[in-house]
Scaffold this motif. Sequence first.
Motif, PDB file in Angstrom:
ATOM      1  N   TRP A  52       1.036  -1.256   0.027  1.00 14.04           N
ATOM      2  CA  TRP A  52      -0.015  -0.107  -0.130  1.00 14.04           C
ATOM      3  C   TRP A  52       0.915   1.290  -0.129  1.00 14.04           C
ATOM      4  N   HIS A  53       1.876   1.361   0.907  1.00 14.87           N
ATOM      5  CA  HIS A  53       2.614   2.608   0.971  1.00 14.87           C
ATOM      6  C   HIS A  53       3.688   2.478  -0.121  1.00 14.87           C
ATOM      7  N   PHE A  54       4.075   1.435  -0.814  1.00 12.96           N
ATOM      8  CA  PHE A  54       4.851   1.565  -1.659  1.00 12.96           C
ATOM      9  C   PHE A  54       4.392   2.047  -3.196  1.00 12.96           C
ATOM     10  N   ALA A  55       2.977   1.657  -3.239  1.00 13.57           N
ATOM     11  CA  ALA A  55       2.259   2.442  -4.636  1.00 13.57           C
ATOM     12  C   ALA A  55       2.137   3.731  -4.016  1.00 13.57           C
TER      13      ALA A  55
ATOM     14  N   ASP B 253       6.743  16.854 -19.558  1.00 14.84           N
ATOM     15  CA  ASP B 253       5.486  16.762 -19.581  1.00 14.84           C
ATOM     16  C   ASP B 253       5.001  15.378 -18.914  1.00 14.84           C
ATOM     17  N   PHE B 254       4.483  15.581 -17.646  1.00 14.20           N
ATOM     18  CA  PHE B 254       4.138  14.235 -16.850  1.00 14.20           C
ATOM     19  C   PHE B 254       2.700  14.155 -16.661  1.00 14.20           C
ATOM     20  N   ASP B 255       1.994  12.966 -16.918  1.00 13.97           N
ATOM     21  CA  ASP B 255       0.643  12.722 -16.727  1.00 13.97           C
ATOM     22  C   ASP B 255       0.342  12.551 -15.366  1.00 13.97           C
ATOM     23  N   VAL B 256      -0.183  13.438 -14.552  1.00 16.79           N
ATOM     24  CA  VAL B 256      -0.432  13.101 -13.043  1.00 16.79           C
ATOM     25  C   VAL B 256      -1.622  12.359 -13.162  1.00 16.79           C
ATOM     26  N   THR B 257      -2.624  12.466 -13.910  1.00 14.67           N
ATOM     27  CA  THR B 257      -3.906  11.773 -13.831  1.00 14.67           C
ATOM     28  C   THR B 257      -3.666  10.118 -13.820  1.00 14.67           C
ATOM     29  N   THR B 258      -2.886   9.892 -14.912  1.00 14.44           N
ATOM     30  CA  THR B 258      -2.578   8.372 -14.851  1.00 14.44           C
ATOM     31  C   THR B 258      -1.684   7.735 -14.053  1.00 14.44           C
ATOM     32  N   ALA B 259      -1.019   8.593 -13.401  1.00 19.63           N
ATOM     33  CA  ALA B 259      -0.165   8.194 -11.978  1.00 19.63           C
ATOM     34  C   ALA B 259      -1.066   7.997 -11.037  1.00 19.63           C
ATOM     35  N   MET B 260      -1.938   8.870 -10.740  1.00 22.90           N
ATOM     36  CA  MET B 260      -2.735   8.839  -9.514  1.00 22.90           C
ATOM     37  C   MET B 260      -3.830   7.580  -9.985  1.00 22.90           C
ATOM     38  N   ALA B 261      -4.253   7.296 -11.055  1.00 22.27           N
ATOM     39  CA  ALA B 261      -5.317   6.231 -11.436  1.00 22.27           C
ATOM     40  C   ALA B 261      -4.516   4.808 -11.166  1.00 22.27           C
ATOM     41  N   LEU B 262      -3.289   4.792 -11.579  1.00 18.85           N
ATOM     42  CA  LEU B 262      -2.332   3.395 -11.223  1.00 18.85           C
ATOM     43  C   LEU B 262      -2.505   3.367  -9.897  1.00 18.85           C
ATOM     44  N   SER B 263      -2.117   4.341  -9.151  1.00 18.43           N
ATOM     45  CA  SER B 263      -1.807   4.158  -7.625  1.00 18.43           C
ATOM     46  C   SER B 263      -3.323   3.588  -7.116  1.00 18.43           C
ATOM     47  N   LYS B 264      -4.407   4.230  -7.334  1.00 15.22           N
ATOM     48  CA  LYS B 264      -5.751   3.776  -7.005  1.00 15.22           C
ATOM     49  C   LYS B 264      -5.968   2.523  -7.313  1.00 15.22           C
ATOM     50  N   LEU B 265      -5.824   2.077  -8.393  1.00 16.23           N
ATOM     51  CA  LEU B 265      -6.183   0.794  -9.137  1.00 16.23           C
ATOM     52  C   LEU B 265      -5.145  -0.302  -8.191  1.00 16.23           C
ATOM     53  N   VAL B 266      -3.882  -0.149  -8.009  1.00 17.03           N
ATOM     54  CA  VAL B 266      -2.817  -0.948  -7.250  1.00 17.03           C
ATOM     55  C   VAL B 266      -3.347  -1.294  -5.776  1.00 17.03           C
ATOM     56  N   ARG B 267      -3.796  -0.121  -5.152  1.00 20.49           N
ATOM     57  CA  ARG B 267      -4.187  -0.226  -3.715  1.00 20.49           C
ATOM     58  C   ARG B 267      -5.577  -0.900  -3.816  1.00 20.49           C
ATOM     59  N   LEU B 268      -6.374  -0.561  -4.555  1.00 18.69           N
ATOM     60  CA  LEU B 268      -7.692  -1.387  -4.707  1.00 18.69           C
ATOM     61  C   LEU B 268      -7.444  -2.744  -4.679  1.00 18.69           C
ATOM     62  N   VAL B 269      -6.484  -3.205  -5.720  1.00 17.71           N
ATOM     63  CA  VAL B 269      -6.182  -4.756  -5.826  1.00 17.71           C
ATOM     64  C   VAL B 269      -5.521  -5.310  -4.294  1.00 17.71           C
ATOM     65  N   VAL B 270      -4.550  -4.429  -3.813  1.00 19.42           N
ATOM     66  CA  VAL B 270      -4.088  -4.856  -2.624  1.00 19.42           C
ATOM     67  C   VAL B 270      -5.051  -5.061  -1.469  1.00 19.42           C
ATOM     68  N   PHE B 271      -6.329  -4.319  -1.675  1.00 17.57           N
ATOM     69  CA  PHE B 271      -7.126  -4.378  -0.632  1.00 17.57           C
ATOM     70  C   PHE B 271      -7.891  -5.554  -0.514  1.00 17.57           C
ATOM     71  N   VAL B 272      -8.414  -5.801  -2.064  1.00 13.23           N
ATOM     72  CA  VAL B 272      -9.268  -7.143  -2.114  1.00 13.23           C
ATOM     73  C   VAL B 272      -8.410  -8.281  -1.953  1.00 13.23           C
ATOM     74  N   VAL B 273      -7.061  -8.373  -2.325  1.00 16.79           N
ATOM     75  CA  VAL B 273      -6.329  -9.693  -2.118  1.00 16.79           C
ATOM     76  C   VAL B 273      -5.984  -9.810  -0.530  1.00 16.79           C
ATOM     77  N   THR B 274      -5.707  -8.718   0.122  1.00 16.55           N
ATOM     78  CA  THR B 274      -5.541  -9.025   1.414  1.00 16.55           C
ATOM     79  C   THR B 274      -6.887  -9.463   2.207  1.00 16.55           C
ATOM     80  N   ALA B 275      -7.895  -8.836   1.907  1.00 12.99           N
ATOM     81  CA  ALA B 275      -9.213  -9.306   2.522  1.00 12.99           C
ATOM     82  C   ALA B 275      -9.750 -10.732   2.237  1.00 12.99           C
ATOM     83  N   ILE B 276      -9.309 -11.166   1.093  1.00 16.93           N
ATOM     84  CA  ILE B 276      -9.414 -12.473   0.757  1.00 16.93           C
ATOM     85  C   ILE B 276      -8.674 -13.737   1.422  1.00 16.93           C
TER      86      ILE B 276
END
Length: 390
Positions: A111-114, A131-154
Amino acid sequence: MNDIAQRLQNAAGLELWLATVLAIAVLTLLANQAVRVLLKHAARWAQRTATHWDEALLNAASKPLRLLVWLVSLGWMARVLNTHWPEPELLASALQWRDIGIILCVAWFLWHFAGEVTETSIRRGTQSGRDFDVTTAMALSKLVRLVVFVVTAITVAHTLGFQIGGLLALGGVGGIAVGLAARDLLANFFGGLTIYLDRPFSVGDWIRSPDKSLEGTVEYISWRHTRIRAFNKNPIYVPNAVFTTIVVENPSRMSHRRLKETLGLRYSDFAQVEAVVADIKAMLLAHEGIDTSQTLIVNFTAFGTSSLDILVYGFTKTTVWVEFHAIKQDVLLRMGRIVAAHGAEIAFPTQTLHVATPAPTEPPQDGPPTAPRALFEDPGQTPAPPVKPP
């Protein structure tokens, strides 16, 4: 460890199991301190490297790794205590919670690594000026954290003894029910996912839609809505599902700004039109703010209602709104000077009124005017003599 336990037992007169527990605790303290020192030295080394992955890795692993050392040592202590108090259920419960703690430590690290990778990437990208795409970076971070949360819960549910197959089946049925009940919410979620993947716009872009009265600067993109700051500084909250059904124009990604003007000359200046057109085109070709590699048109195009119309069409090199208007002003002033230099004038709306001459009337006949006849007099009879009063 047995040697340390024997020495503690001989020195303090403790029982072997208690001496072993104390030995494990001492070794855990020493290991924890060693890990802390190693991480501190590794962090100093990582600051001198060009990559940011090592810094994010060390910052994210610092606290979870030190907690993981204690969790492993607590498992050993539980086994030692079980030899003195043989309670299989207690040992199984302790080891189970130890495993859950290890799972949570790994999830904490991921979670903290992402988050660390995202923050470091955004900071370095902003500082470098590229030119750095902040939106894509934030989206990938949220997606990784969502996957970490779901896998941890299971994984935690499986460690606690729950049947994962039943939970997944229940989740599928519940997902259908939730999907039917929260259709708009899911539509906004997938709309946000479309924005993150297709990237029609990013945070900081100026967008507008010809389908709706929507125009402003994008400030924030979430999974449910997008916040747009209008030019009057009012915030506009747009559900993400709307962007899947409307046309979105992104002027922030334009390559040039268009200059399109119509210059009107008087009809009396027809002889100067050709020379004015040639001088204006030469001026635009030599202008430092006009991109001559793009379409450039200067032509006499129409006989207007009150002017001879010359089309001036081109593109500026800059896309900045303020700089564009400065270039446009300079071009218009030079065009006015060219017109004046040829002795012509810029036309303004005029009308010509033609008045028709009235037809001549017949002259009156000569002689004295005749007296009008009486209204009720018969023209075939002579007038009666006047009657004298008695």
